[in-house]
Write a protein that holds these residues in place. Structure first.
Motif, PDB file in Angstrom:
ATOM      1  N   CYS A  39       2.504  48.529 104.045  1.00 17.93           N
ATOM      2  CA  CYS A  39       1.551  48.641 102.952  1.00 17.93           C
ATOM      3  C   CYS A  39       1.903  49.889 102.150  1.00 17.93           C
ATOM      4  CB  CYS A  39       0.171  48.775 103.582  1.00 17.93           C
ATOM      5  SG  CYS A  39      -1.164  49.056 102.456  1.00 17.93           S
ATOM      6  N   THR A  41      -0.093  52.029 101.441  1.00 16.56           N
ATOM      7  CA  THR A  41      -0.805  53.097 102.162  1.00 16.56           C
ATOM      8  C   THR A  41       0.087  53.719 103.237  1.00 16.56           C
ATOM      9  OG1 THR A  41      -2.854  51.900 101.763  1.00 16.56           O
ATOM     10  CG2 THR A  41      -2.944  53.631 103.421  1.00 16.56           C
ATOM     11  N   HIS A  60      -1.229  48.817 109.943  1.00 18.98           N
ATOM     12  CA  HIS A  60      -2.619  48.335 110.028  1.00 18.98           C
ATOM     13  C   HIS A  60      -2.750  46.875 109.581  1.00 18.98           C
ATOM     14  CE1 HIS A  60      -2.132  50.060 105.958  1.00 18.98           C
ATOM     15  NE2 HIS A  60      -2.843  49.020 105.587  1.00 18.98           N
ATOM     16  N   GLU A  61      -1.637  46.262 109.133  1.00 17.18           N
ATOM     17  CA  GLU A  61      -1.672  44.854 108.698  1.00 17.18           C
ATOM     18  C   GLU A  61      -0.836  44.068 109.691  1.00 17.18           C
ATOM     19  OE1 GLU A  61       0.017  44.642 104.794  1.00 17.18           O
ATOM     20  OE2 GLU A  61      -1.315  46.170 103.976  1.00 17.18           O
ATOM     21  N   GLU A 146      -4.814  41.103 105.785  1.00 13.87           N
ATOM     22  CA  GLU A 146      -5.490  42.368 105.436  1.00 13.87           C
ATOM     23  C   GLU A 146      -5.420  42.629 103.933  1.00 13.87           C
ATOM     24  OE1 GLU A 146      -6.202  46.724 104.898  1.00 13.87           O
ATOM     25  OE2 GLU A 146      -4.411  45.592 104.433  1.00 13.87           O
TER      26      GLU A 146
HETATM   27 ZN   LIG Z   1      -2.836  47.905 103.738  1.00 15.51          ZN
END
Ligand SMILES: [Zn+2]
Ligand SMILES: [Zn+2]
Length: 348
Positions: A39, A41, A60-61, A146
């Motif tokens: 991501c 992020t 986190h995905e 996500e």
């Molecule tokens: Zn993300």
């Protein structure tokens, strides 16, 4: 297990390291990771432009299969293919949690920055965050859940309506998913604007049937809307230039959904123009439960197009994946921790 780790604050180099997989605690599960998406992020986390608690495995995905259950977990989850909300650590008692927004809780410590994440063979997560997947969504599409939940959260906040003329600014993965979701929701037209430095992304979107623009965007949008401008602008670029284009291209009393992060402390935006447009601007952060509930059926609906967004890299080739993301030569870089590893691993 091997994980891609942010070692320390101030150290922007990620490393593959051998990390012990912890036992699942009360209410937690161990997920065997199939794919994990990189991501924007993650790049901000690596550069200390987003909070993190290193040393920590990023990611986190993800999508994967529930391999082991901790105490007090519904046994029906065993062996299920899942996607997972990243809102671990939410306190359930603060004002925002009680208003139904654990995604905005100050105690939240997501996998990938607040606890070990999914750029590894396994990740331990709370079971209450899992969404079992229907059979119609292949792994290479489920990994987009996500970012699609982020998109659906923002589109609900900005009241996307059937018949809207939508301008998406930013042809990255979030912009591409927003374009697919708006089309599936009955937008009259979806136009995607992007810089000429993203030709691969614009070409793919054009191939999916979207009108793409890389110059004179506000004029072109006015030309397509009898001079009015876009009903809804979905801002996914996080750049001052993109935001200005979006404001200029919006119609009076139009709406703008702001999703993009700039990574900067401040941006210059045409405030008076936004005011004279009487724009409704809906800022959106993270993904609500409603966003996740919507994301999974919408992904199933757009699966054939969504499957074209990810480019898969073995976890060991993470440097290539990050480079491809930053050069915008791919839309979405996805890591596969099940692919054979040949890269050397640092001592932990
Ligand atoms: Zn993300
Ligand atoms: Zn809370």
């Amino acid at each position: 297990m091997i994980g891609l780790i942010k070692v320390a604050h101030g150290n922007f180099d990620l490393e593959l390291r051998d990390v012990a997989l912890r036992e699942p605690g009360e209410g937690e599960v161990v997920v065997r990771v199939r794919y994990a998406g990189i991501c924007g992020t993650d790049v901000h986390i690596a550069r200390d432009e987003f909070p993190s608690w290193p040393p920590v495995i990023l990611g986190h995905e993800f999508t994967g299969t529930v391999e082991r259950l901790g105490p007090s977990v519904d046994p029906d989850l065993a062996g299920r293919r899942i996607v997972c909300e990243p809102h671990a650590g939410a306190c359930h008692v603060c004002h925002l949690c009680r208003r139904g927004h654990p995604e905005l809780c100050a105690s939240k410590r997501s996998p990938g920055w607040g606890m070990n994440g999914a750029f590894a063979s396994h990740v331990v997560v709370p079971a209450w965050l899992l969404h079992p997947l229907p059979a119609g969504i292949p792994d290479g599409v489920a990994v987009l859940a996500e970012p699609m939940a982020v998109v659906m959260t923002a589109l609900r906040h900005a009241s996307l309506a059937a018949g809207d003329f939508v301008l998406v600014v930013g042809p990255g993965p979030v912009g591409a998913l927003a374009a697919l979701a708006c089309r599936a929701a009955g937008a009259s037209n979806v136009v995607v604007a992007g810089r000429t430095t993203s030709p691969a992304r614009l070409e793919l979107l054009s191939d999916m049937g979207f009108t793409t623009l890389s110059s004179d965007v506000p004029d072109a949008v006015r030309g397509m809307t009898s001079g009015r401008g876009a009903d809804l602008v979905v801002e996914c670029s996080g750049s001052a230039q993109g935001i200005a284009i979006g404001i200029e291209a919006a119609r009076r009393t139009g709406r703008m959904a702001s999703i993009g992060l700039s990574g900067q402390p401040a941006l210059e935006v045409p405030w008076d123009l936004a005011t004279s447009r009487a724009l409704d601007v809906a800022f959106s952060m993270s993904s609500s439960f409603e966003g996740w509930e919507a994301a999974i059926p919408v992904l199933a609906r757009v699966a054939a197009d969504a499957a074209r967004l990810p480019t898969i890299f073995p976890l060991a080739s993470w440097r290539d994946a990050f480079a491809a993301l930053q050069s915008r030569s791919v839309v979405k870089a996805v890591l596969d921790p099940t692919a054979p590893t040949t890269a050397s691993v640092a001592e932990s």
